[in-house]
Design a protein around this motif. Structure first.
Motif, PDB file in Angstrom:
ATOM      1  N   VAL A  86      -8.627  -8.182 -49.547  1.00  0.00           N
ATOM      2  CA  VAL A  86      -8.830  -6.992 -48.714  1.00  0.00           C
ATOM      3  C   VAL A  86      -9.482  -5.895 -49.560  1.00  0.00           C
ATOM      4  O   VAL A  86      -8.987  -5.559 -50.643  1.00  0.00           O
ATOM      5  CB  VAL A  86      -7.490  -6.476 -48.146  1.00  0.00           C
ATOM      6  CG1 VAL A  86      -7.719  -5.227 -47.308  1.00  0.00           C
ATOM      7  CG2 VAL A  86      -6.810  -7.556 -47.316  1.00  0.00           C
ATOM      8  N   ASN A  87     -10.575  -5.346 -49.058  1.00  0.00           N
ATOM      9  CA  ASN A  87     -11.212  -4.193 -49.698  1.00  0.00           C
ATOM     10  C   ASN A  87     -10.336  -2.971 -49.446  1.00  0.00           C
ATOM     11  O   ASN A  87     -10.141  -2.560 -48.307  1.00  0.00           O
ATOM     12  CB  ASN A  87     -12.607  -3.976 -49.109  1.00  0.00           C
ATOM     13  CG  ASN A  87     -13.357  -2.825 -49.763  1.00  0.00           C
ATOM     14  OD1 ASN A  87     -12.788  -2.047 -50.535  1.00  0.00           O
ATOM     15  ND2 ASN A  87     -14.630  -2.708 -49.460  1.00  0.00           N
ATOM     16  N   ILE A  88      -9.806  -2.380 -50.522  1.00  0.00           N
ATOM     17  CA  ILE A  88      -8.846  -1.297 -50.335  1.00  0.00           C
ATOM     18  C   ILE A  88      -9.466   0.091 -50.474  1.00  0.00           C
ATOM     19  O   ILE A  88      -8.761   1.094 -50.440  1.00  0.00           O
ATOM     20  CB  ILE A  88      -7.675  -1.418 -51.328  1.00  0.00           C
ATOM     21  CG1 ILE A  88      -8.182  -1.298 -52.763  1.00  0.00           C
ATOM     22  CG2 ILE A  88      -6.923  -2.717 -51.116  1.00  0.00           C
ATOM     23  CD1 ILE A  88      -7.072  -1.320 -53.783  1.00  0.00           C
ATOM     24  N   ARG A  89     -10.783   0.180 -50.617  1.00  0.00           N
ATOM     25  CA  ARG A  89     -11.416   1.490 -50.810  1.00  0.00           C
ATOM     26  C   ARG A  89     -11.100   2.445 -49.665  1.00  0.00           C
ATOM     27  O   ARG A  89     -10.822   3.618 -49.881  1.00  0.00           O
ATOM     28  CB  ARG A  89     -12.935   1.319 -50.970  1.00  0.00           C
ATOM     29  CG  ARG A  89     -13.337   0.699 -52.306  1.00  0.00           C
ATOM     30  CD  ARG A  89     -14.792   0.244 -52.292  1.00  0.00           C
ATOM     31  NE  ARG A  89     -15.204  -0.274 -53.592  1.00  0.00           N
ATOM     32  CZ  ARG A  89     -14.895  -1.489 -54.037  1.00  0.00           C
ATOM     33  NH1 ARG A  89     -14.169  -2.302 -53.283  1.00  0.00           N
ATOM     34  NH2 ARG A  89     -15.313  -1.888 -55.225  1.00  0.00           N
ATOM     35  N   LYS A  90     -11.165   1.961 -48.435  1.00  0.00           N
ATOM     36  CA  LYS A  90     -10.917   2.809 -47.269  1.00  0.00           C
ATOM     37  C   LYS A  90      -9.427   2.979 -46.975  1.00  0.00           C
ATOM     38  O   LYS A  90      -9.051   3.729 -46.074  1.00  0.00           O
ATOM     39  CB  LYS A  90     -11.625   2.229 -46.038  1.00  0.00           C
ATOM     40  CG  LYS A  90     -13.139   2.189 -46.162  1.00  0.00           C
ATOM     41  CD  LYS A  90     -13.730   3.576 -46.358  1.00  0.00           C
ATOM     42  CE  LYS A  90     -15.249   3.527 -46.369  1.00  0.00           C
ATOM     43  NZ  LYS A  90     -15.840   4.864 -46.639  1.00  0.00           N
ATOM     44  N   ARG A  91      -8.593   2.277 -47.716  1.00  0.00           N
ATOM     45  CA  ARG A  91      -7.162   2.347 -47.459  1.00  0.00           C
ATOM     46  C   ARG A  91      -6.432   3.271 -48.424  1.00  0.00           C
ATOM     47  O   ARG A  91      -5.221   3.432 -48.329  1.00  0.00           O
ATOM     48  CB  ARG A  91      -6.562   0.941 -47.497  1.00  0.00           C
ATOM     49  CG  ARG A  91      -7.038   0.095 -46.317  1.00  0.00           C
ATOM     50  CD  ARG A  91      -6.554  -1.336 -46.395  1.00  0.00           C
ATOM     51  NE  ARG A  91      -6.835  -2.025 -45.139  1.00  0.00           N
ATOM     52  CZ  ARG A  91      -8.009  -2.550 -44.826  1.00  0.00           C
ATOM     53  NH1 ARG A  91      -9.017  -2.479 -45.666  1.00  0.00           N
ATOM     54  NH2 ARG A  91      -8.183  -3.150 -43.660  1.00  0.00           N
ATOM     55  N   PRO A  94      -7.089  10.032 -50.951  1.00  0.00           N
ATOM     56  CA  PRO A  94      -8.235   9.934 -50.045  1.00  0.00           C
ATOM     57  C   PRO A  94      -9.009   8.630 -50.267  1.00  0.00           C
ATOM     58  O   PRO A  94      -8.871   7.993 -51.316  1.00  0.00           O
ATOM     59  CB  PRO A  94      -9.086  11.153 -50.452  1.00  0.00           C
ATOM     60  CG  PRO A  94      -8.777  11.333 -51.905  1.00  0.00           C
ATOM     61  CD  PRO A  94      -7.309  10.998 -52.056  1.00  0.00           C
ATOM     62  N   ALA A  95      -9.812   8.237 -49.279  1.00  0.00           N
ATOM     63  CA  ALA A  95     -10.573   6.996 -49.351  1.00  0.00           C
ATOM     64  C   ALA A  95     -11.673   7.091 -50.400  1.00  0.00           C
ATOM     65  O   ALA A  95     -12.180   8.169 -50.707  1.00  0.00           O
ATOM     66  CB  ALA A  95     -11.185   6.686 -47.980  1.00  0.00           C
ATOM     67  N   LEU A  96     -12.031   5.928 -50.962  1.00  0.00           N
ATOM     68  CA  LEU A  96     -13.135   5.851 -51.909  1.00  0.00           C
ATOM     69  C   LEU A  96     -14.403   5.412 -51.178  1.00  0.00           C
ATOM     70  O   LEU A  96     -14.331   4.690 -50.176  1.00  0.00           O
ATOM     71  CB  LEU A  96     -12.816   4.835 -53.013  1.00  0.00           C
ATOM     72  CG  LEU A  96     -11.621   5.152 -53.918  1.00  0.00           C
ATOM     73  CD1 LEU A  96     -11.357   3.981 -54.850  1.00  0.00           C
ATOM     74  CD2 LEU A  96     -11.872   6.417 -54.702  1.00  0.00           C
ATOM     75  N   PRO A  97     -15.586   5.804 -51.649  1.00  0.00           N
ATOM     76  CA  PRO A  97     -16.826   5.364 -51.002  1.00  0.00           C
ATOM     77  C   PRO A  97     -17.035   3.871 -51.200  1.00  0.00           C
ATOM     78  O   PRO A  97     -16.537   3.279 -52.174  1.00  0.00           O
ATOM     79  CB  PRO A  97     -17.908   6.184 -51.723  1.00  0.00           C
ATOM     80  CG  PRO A  97     -17.304   6.528 -53.043  1.00  0.00           C
ATOM     81  CD  PRO A  97     -15.846   6.718 -52.783  1.00  0.00           C
ATOM     82  N   ASP A  98     -17.775   3.234 -50.288  1.00  0.00           N
ATOM     83  CA  ASP A  98     -18.036   1.796 -50.389  1.00  0.00           C
ATOM     84  C   ASP A  98     -18.778   1.444 -51.672  1.00  0.00           C
ATOM     85  O   ASP A  98     -18.684   0.316 -52.173  1.00  0.00           O
ATOM     86  CB  ASP A  98     -18.852   1.322 -49.183  1.00  0.00           C
ATOM     87  CG  ASP A  98     -18.024   1.324 -47.902  1.00  0.00           C
ATOM     88  OD1 ASP A  98     -16.782   1.206 -48.010  1.00  0.00           O
ATOM     89  OD2 ASP A  98     -18.615   1.433 -46.810  1.00  0.00           O
ATOM     90  N   TYR A 100     -18.219   2.623 -54.557  1.00  0.00           N
ATOM     91  CA  TYR A 100     -17.373   2.820 -55.734  1.00  0.00           C
ATOM     92  C   TYR A 100     -17.208   1.507 -56.476  1.00  0.00           C
ATOM     93  O   TYR A 100     -16.821   0.498 -55.902  1.00  0.00           O
ATOM     94  CB  TYR A 100     -16.013   3.360 -55.294  1.00  0.00           C
ATOM     95  CG  TYR A 100     -15.187   3.959 -56.409  1.00  0.00           C
ATOM     96  CD1 TYR A 100     -15.300   5.308 -56.747  1.00  0.00           C
ATOM     97  CD2 TYR A 100     -14.298   3.178 -57.142  1.00  0.00           C
ATOM     98  CE1 TYR A 100     -14.538   5.857 -57.761  1.00  0.00           C
ATOM     99  CE2 TYR A 100     -13.548   3.721 -58.160  1.00  0.00           C
ATOM    100  CZ  TYR A 100     -13.671   5.066 -58.475  1.00  0.00           C
ATOM    101  OH  TYR A 100     -12.933   5.607 -59.485  1.00  0.00           O
ATOM    102  N   GLY A 101     -17.517   1.496 -57.778  1.00  0.00           N
ATOM    103  CA  GLY A 101     -17.470   0.271 -58.567  1.00  0.00           C
ATOM    104  C   GLY A 101     -16.056  -0.161 -58.883  1.00  0.00           C
ATOM    105  O   GLY A 101     -15.097   0.597 -58.765  1.00  0.00           O
ATOM    106  N   GLY A 102     -15.925  -1.406 -59.301  1.00  0.00           N
ATOM    107  CA  GLY A 102     -14.618  -1.920 -59.668  1.00  0.00           C
ATOM    108  C   GLY A 102     -14.092  -2.923 -58.664  1.00  0.00           C
ATOM    109  O   GLY A 102     -14.531  -2.979 -57.523  1.00  0.00           O
ATOM    110  N   ASN A 103     -13.148  -3.717 -59.113  1.00  0.00           N
ATOM    111  CA  ASN A 103     -12.590  -4.780 -58.282  1.00  0.00           C
ATOM    112  C   ASN A 103     -11.388  -4.253 -57.499  1.00  0.00           C
ATOM    113  O   ASN A 103     -10.250  -4.641 -57.728  1.00  0.00           O
ATOM    114  CB  ASN A 103     -12.185  -5.959 -59.172  1.00  0.00           C
ATOM    115  CG  ASN A 103     -11.990  -7.228 -58.380  1.00  0.00           C
ATOM    116  OD1 ASN A 103     -12.501  -7.357 -57.280  1.00  0.00           O
ATOM    117  ND2 ASN A 103     -11.254  -8.168 -58.931  1.00  0.00           N
ATOM    118  N   TYR A 104     -11.669  -3.336 -56.563  1.00  0.00           N
ATOM    119  CA  TYR A 104     -10.600  -2.720 -55.778  1.00  0.00           C
ATOM    120  C   TYR A 104     -10.249  -3.622 -54.598  1.00  0.00           C
ATOM    121  O   TYR A 104     -10.635  -3.379 -53.460  1.00  0.00           O
ATOM    122  CB  TYR A 104     -11.016  -1.326 -55.316  1.00  0.00           C
ATOM    123  CG  TYR A 104     -10.794  -0.281 -56.379  1.00  0.00           C
ATOM    124  CD1 TYR A 104      -9.663   0.533 -56.366  1.00  0.00           C
ATOM    125  CD2 TYR A 104     -11.694  -0.124 -57.419  1.00  0.00           C
ATOM    126  CE1 TYR A 104      -9.446   1.475 -57.354  1.00  0.00           C
ATOM    127  CE2 TYR A 104     -11.487   0.811 -58.419  1.00  0.00           C
ATOM    128  CZ  TYR A 104     -10.359   1.607 -58.378  1.00  0.00           C
ATOM    129  OH  TYR A 104     -10.145   2.529 -59.363  1.00  0.00           O
TER     130      TYR A 104
END
Length: 248
Positions: A86-91, A94-98, A100-104
């Protein structure tokens, strides 16, 4: 300097047994074209999930057919768990931009009990329920806490469950909506993409968009016995084509 930015952390994560993911396997490709996915999504609609996504619907059908093959070969119902990245950037809050680097990436692990009926709507509902609960839980545990620890905790919880000897373990990775066909490294955009498997892995599903962005290619690895039943499943073949030619 580096240690101040990336401090050493004690993150004990249990390793999955090698034979859980490695073993004799057959890898095959199935393509779900856009019209078939639309029909599959309609079939997957239920009161609890009135708007199933492409990935949810395709994943649920593949998992259903794989579990059916396993149960038929074993002769008895068996519990099963699916690992879904699951991509957790938006979860995050505050949310991270799409970008955003790294294995989130976190993991959800919907589970089917041995007495559960293998019904598409129910499997989709199980996936959606875990995804919703993951998002709600993740937003809470990351507020004011350490994101890395939260990620590792989800992996640890899944690992403990997956290592049970009386359960079938499946792993699904989706690269859908990554817009990989738009990548150009200097020699033009790709005409066709596929994953690379360097070792034999069983019970693995890899999803990637077709070139038009509307369909899904599924690369599926199962034991030879399970694949023999899986690839002849009438419901699977109703919505997908087995290894069609690639147009360039």
């Amino acid at each position: 300097m580096g240690a101040s930015i990336f401090p050493q952390m004690d993150l004990p994560i249990p390793m999955l047994p090698v034979d859980l993911i490695q073993g004799e396997a057959v890898l095959k490709r199935f393509v779900f074209e856009a019209p078939k996915i639309t029909a599959l999504r309609e079939k997957a609609i239920s009161a609890s999930v009135p708007n199933p996504t492409r990935v949810e619907s395709v994943t649920a059908l593949i998992w259903k057919c794989a579990m059916s093959a396993s149960r038929s070969n074993l002769g008895v119902p068996r519990k099963a768990v699916m690992s879904l990245g699951v991509n957790i950037r938006k979860r995050l809050v505050p949310a991270l931009p799409d970008s955003y680097g790294g294995n989130y990436v976190g993991i959800i692990s919907p589970r089917m009990e041995d007495q559960d009926d293998l019904e598409l709507q129910g499997i989709v509902s199980r996936i959606r329920k875990d995804l919703t609960e993951f998002g709600e839980h993740y937003a809470k545990i990351t507020q004011g806490g350490d994101i890395s620890l939260a990620i590792c905790k989800t992996v640890e919880d899944f690992g403990k469950m997956a290592m049970s000897k009386d359960i079938d373990y499946y792993n699904c990775t989706s690269w859908c909506n990554f817009e990989l066909y738009g990548a150009d490294f200097g020699w033009g955009k790709p005409t066709w993409l596929s994953p690379v498997f360097t070792i034999e892995l069983k019970n693995v599903v890899f999803l990637i968009d077709t070139r038009d962005g509307d369909g899904i290619e599924a690369w599926i690895s199962l034991s030879p016995e399970d694949m023999a039943l899986f690839e002849s499943n009438k419901e699977l073949l109703e919505f997908s084509a087995a290894n069609p030619s690639v147009s360039v």
